[in-house]
Scaffold this motif. Structure first.
Motif, mmCIF file in Angstrom:
data_model
loop_
_atom_site.group_PDB
_atom_site.id
_atom_site.type_symbol
_atom_site.label_atom_id
_atom_site.label_comp_id
_atom_site.label_asym_id
_atom_site.label_seq_id
_atom_site.Cartn_x
_atom_site.Cartn_y
_atom_site.Cartn_z
ATOM 1 N N THR A 169 -21.801 -6.755 -37.440
ATOM 2 C CA THR A 169 -22.942 -7.627 -37.190
ATOM 3 C C THR A 169 -22.599 -9.064 -37.549
ATOM 4 O O THR A 169 -21.753 -9.332 -38.403
ATOM 5 N N ALA A 170 -23.272 -9.987 -36.876
ATOM 6 C CA ALA A 170 -23.109 -11.415 -37.182
ATOM 7 C C ALA A 170 -24.350 -12.138 -36.681
ATOM 8 O O ALA A 170 -24.832 -11.867 -35.576
ATOM 9 N N ASP A 171 -24.868 -13.037 -37.508
ATOM 10 C CA ASP A 171 -26.036 -13.838 -37.134
ATOM 11 C C ASP A 171 -27.197 -12.982 -36.648
ATOM 12 O O ASP A 171 -27.908 -13.331 -35.693
ATOM 13 N N GLY A 172 -27.365 -11.815 -37.289
ATOM 14 C CA GLY A 172 -28.475 -10.941 -36.949
ATOM 15 C C GLY A 172 -28.284 -10.122 -35.698
ATOM 16 O O GLY A 172 -29.221 -9.463 -35.228
ATOM 17 N N VAL A 173 -27.080 -10.135 -35.122
ATOM 18 C CA VAL A 173 -26.797 -9.395 -33.890
ATOM 19 C C VAL A 173 -25.727 -8.353 -34.170
ATOM 20 O O VAL A 173 -24.671 -8.684 -34.714
ATOM 21 N N CYS A 174 -25.990 -7.103 -33.787
ATOM 22 C CA CYS A 174 -24.944 -6.086 -33.935
ATOM 23 C C CYS A 174 -24.136 -6.006 -32.640
ATOM 24 O O CYS A 174 -24.643 -6.267 -31.546
ATOM 25 N N VAL A 212 -28.669 -15.222 -26.571
ATOM 26 C CA VAL A 212 -28.421 -16.001 -27.784
ATOM 27 C C VAL A 212 -27.077 -16.711 -27.689
ATOM 28 O O VAL A 212 -26.171 -16.239 -26.986
ATOM 29 N N THR A 215 -21.858 -17.675 -31.289
ATOM 30 C CA THR A 215 -21.363 -18.450 -32.421
ATOM 31 C C THR A 215 -19.942 -18.019 -32.764
ATOM 32 O O THR A 215 -19.434 -17.013 -32.254
ATOM 33 N N GLU A 216 -19.309 -18.754 -33.645
ATOM 34 C CA GLU A 216 -17.961 -18.380 -34.080
ATOM 35 C C GLU A 216 -17.968 -16.996 -34.719
ATOM 36 O O GLU A 216 -17.035 -16.210 -34.529
ATOM 37 N N ARG A 217 -19.016 -16.694 -35.464
ATOM 38 C CA ARG A 217 -19.101 -15.383 -36.114
ATOM 39 C C ARG A 217 -19.219 -14.265 -35.081
ATOM 40 O O ARG A 217 -18.603 -13.202 -35.225
ATOM 41 N N LEU A 218 -19.995 -14.499 -34.027
ATOM 42 C CA LEU A 218 -20.100 -13.483 -32.974
ATOM 43 C C LEU A 218 -18.776 -13.306 -32.231
ATOM 44 O O LEU A 218 -18.374 -12.182 -31.912
#
Length: 258
Positions: A169-174, A212, A215-218
């Motif tokens: 998961t990242a930024d609230g997205v799995c 959405v 992002t870098e995290r995603l």
């Protein structure tokens, strides 16, 4: 969905023997194509010699010493992984140096699709909408600066909630909710291999799906997840200009029809 199940190699960075930059050398200036080949040959010979000398430590006149066999076998597996990684890097370097075959079909990495670089047809649309959409999104961002966005399913598809372990998961997205990755044009339109779509809906997908920013995290969890193919950036880049030209053409047709 741009997913498949397979196990990604996890060769440590320090084990990778070929220069990760396809055409770079110590001075950061690009190498010529022939120099790229010469460097690859020299690097392989250096790696091969080190491998042979290392393995020979476990061998005597009768073969591999029995009490050293487990260590020898483990080293052989490690070197096989390294060789596989080196081949991938070599092909990337040669592609960067020489380009893709002109007018010839190539296999899109991680798929069964054969496409002709730069020619957007049914095969290309299938490959880059259901297997390599993330590669095209990266290539479009690289060339146009348009940000990427993820089209999400309404709910997590993982009935065992393994996405909730923090690694997926990242930024609230799995990770399992990401169905498709597109780019956002300055006018808000969503862009993928099939063209331009309204800001709130990608044609051919369920209406009303959340969209959405990537992002870098995603991007990191997509890159690390084994269900997502390694992006075929080289082939994806070949479709960017034809795709942009088709978007311009569509805009012209719309303006004439207004």
């Amino acid at each position: 969905m741009s997913k498949q199940t397979y196990k990604k190699r996890t060769v440590p960075d320090h084990e990778s023997q070929l220069d990760s930059g396809p055409t770079a050398h110590a001075g950061n200036a690009p190498l010529s194509p022939i120099a790229t080949v010469h460097r690859a040959i020299a690097e392989y010979r250096r790696w091969h010699t080190a491998r042979v000398l290392d393995l020979c430590q476990h061998i005597d006149m009768e073969g591999v010493r029995e009490y050293e066999y487990p260590e020898y076998e483990e080293k052989c597996r490690s070197y096989a992984d390294q060789a596989d990684e080196m081949l991938d890097q070599l092909i990337s370097r040669l592609t960067a140096a020489f380009g893709l075959p002109a007018g010839e079909s190539v296999t899109v990495l991680g798929t069964n699709f054969q496409v002709i670089p730069g020619e957007i047809n049914e095969q290309a649309r299938a490959a880059f909408s259901s297997g390599q959409c993330h590669a095209l999104a990266q290539a479009l961002t690289e060339i146009t600066g348009w940000p990427a966005a993820a089209v999400l399913s309404q709910q997590c598809a993982d009935e065992y909630d393994e996405c909730g372990d923090g690694q997926q998961t990242a930024d609230g997205v799995c990770i399992c909710r990401i169905e498709h990755i597109v780019n956002v044009r300055p006018d808000g339109s969503l862009i993928d291999i099939n063209g331009a779509h309204p800001a709130d809906h990608v044609q051919g997908r369920e209406p009303g799906l959340p969209i959405v920013p990537m992002t870098e995290r995603l991007w990191r969890i997509v890159s690390a997840n084994a269900e997502w193919r390694d992006p075929d950036i080289a082939v994806a880049r070949s479709f960017v200009q034809p795709l942009l030209a088709s978007l311009d053409s569509d805009d012209i047709h719309e303006a004439k029809g207004a």
